[in-house]
Design an enzyme around this catalytic site. Structure first.
Site, PDB file in Angstrom:
ATOM      1  N   HIS A  31      79.779  12.207 -12.710  1.00 30.78           N
ATOM      2  CA  HIS A  31      78.226  11.750 -13.290  1.00 30.78           C
ATOM      3  C   HIS A  31      79.426  10.893 -14.676  1.00 30.78           C
ATOM      4  CE1 HIS A  31      77.695  15.535 -12.227  1.00 30.78           C
ATOM      5  NE2 HIS A  31      76.314  15.547 -12.301  1.00 30.78           N
ATOM      6  N   HIS A  38      73.318  12.794  -5.267  1.00 27.79           N
ATOM      7  CA  HIS A  38      73.992  14.155  -4.420  1.00 27.79           C
ATOM      8  C   HIS A  38      73.121  14.742  -3.909  1.00 27.79           C
ATOM      9  CE1 HIS A  38      74.299  12.998  -8.661  1.00 27.79           C
ATOM     10  NE2 HIS A  38      74.886  14.907  -8.449  1.00 27.79           N
ATOM     11  N   CYS A  73      69.833  25.217 -12.764  1.00 29.33           N
ATOM     12  CA  CYS A  73      70.230  24.021 -11.666  1.00 29.33           C
ATOM     13  C   CYS A  73      71.687  24.558 -10.885  1.00 29.33           C
ATOM     14  CB  CYS A  73      70.127  22.839 -12.152  1.00 29.33           C
ATOM     15  SG  CYS A  73      68.262  22.563 -12.547  1.00 29.33           S
ATOM     16  N   GLU A  93      76.088  31.834 -13.724  1.00 30.15           N
ATOM     17  CA  GLU A  93      75.829  31.090 -14.659  1.00 30.15           C
ATOM     18  C   GLU A  93      74.652  32.250 -15.650  1.00 30.15           C
ATOM     19  OE1 GLU A  93      72.370  27.473 -15.533  1.00 30.15           O
ATOM     20  OE2 GLU A  93      74.259  27.106 -14.607  1.00 30.15           O
ATOM     21  N   GLU A 120      72.269  10.827 -14.055  1.00 34.94           N
ATOM     22  CA  GLU A 120      71.464  12.165 -12.464  1.00 34.94           C
ATOM     23  C   GLU A 120      71.961  11.268 -11.674  1.00 34.94           C
ATOM     24  OE1 GLU A 120      73.032  14.417 -11.737  1.00 34.94           O
ATOM     25  OE2 GLU A 120      73.104  16.280 -13.157  1.00 34.94           O
ATOM     26  N   GLU A 122      69.812  12.978  -7.982  1.00 36.37           N
ATOM     27  CA  GLU A 122      69.962  13.899  -7.530  1.00 36.37           C
ATOM     28  C   GLU A 122      68.798  13.754  -5.885  1.00 36.37           C
ATOM     29  OE1 GLU A 122      72.313  17.287  -9.727  1.00 36.37           O
ATOM     30  OE2 GLU A 122      69.661  16.950 -10.026  1.00 36.37           O
TER      31      GLU A 122
END
Length: 209
Positions: A31, A38, A73, A93, A120, A122
């Site tokens: 990052h 990704h 996420c 989490e 980000e 993705e």
């Protein structure tokens, strides 16, 4: 952060624009201002009252700290099916169990940058899931606050910009709202529409060339 000697770094699966896996990289290193594309996932968790679990990201997260977002996420590990990755990450989490995991937005992707340049980038299929309990005991390194809210109130508040959320959540809400007012009846998408990297078992030894 130094990992214990017996703990491997969390990896992410790098992808090309066709959705194919091209290698892996440590999550802790990717990052920055030129974050490579990704594979990731987003999940929206609903309880028995059909309320959505909304979370606030911890203040020391690298990307969008302190921002409201969807339930959870994460990133699948090499060789890990997406549904198993969701089960793992939700437990890590939020300390709850995700059941009835359903694919709803298989082709979602996004790229967004913070004011400091961190980005980000993705391929991020979106799932809905059910939780039998409303009791959440989150990892405070990941989630600083949480609340169960009515889906209609949430998407209307987000779309009207009365509620500011992460950029991926904002874009996902626009696509989820047309699926219907009752999340338990959202149509399940076909897995063949997932990025190829999410449909292929990736060799854990795959390295960036």
């Amino acid at each position: 952060m130094t990992l214990p000697a017996n703990q491997s770094p969390e990896m992410v699966i790098l992808c090309n624009e066709l959705g194919e896996a091209t290698g892996t990289a440590p999550k802790s290193e990717i990052h920055h201002s030129d974050t490579p594309l990704h594979l990731a996932f987003s999940v929206y968790i609903f309880n028995g009252d059909n309320k959505l679990l909304v979370t606030r990201r911890a203040s020391d997260k690298i990307t969008w700290p302190g921002v409201l977002s969807n339930s959870c996420c994460g990133h699948p590990q090499p060789g890990e099916p997406l549904t198993e990755a969701i089960e793992r990450r939700v437990h890590e989490e939020l300390r709850i169990r995700a059941d009835d995991i359903r694919l709803v937005l298989p082709e979602f992707s996004y790229r967004a940058s913070m004011t400091n340049g961190i980005t980000e980038n993705e391929l991020c299929p979106v799932f809905a899931a059910h939780c039998k309990t409303s009791g959440v005991n989150p990892d405070l390194n990941e989630v600083s606050a949480w609340e169960w809210v009515h889906w209609q109130w949430f998407f209307e508040s987000v779309q009207a910009e009365r509620l500011l959320v992460s950029p991926w959540c904002r874009a996902q809400v626009d696509l989820l709202a047309p699926l219907g007012a009752n999340p338990s009846q959202w149509p399940v998408a076909e897995e063949r529409r997932l990025p190829k990297a999410a449909r292929t078992k990736i060799d854990v030894q795959l390295k960036v060339s």
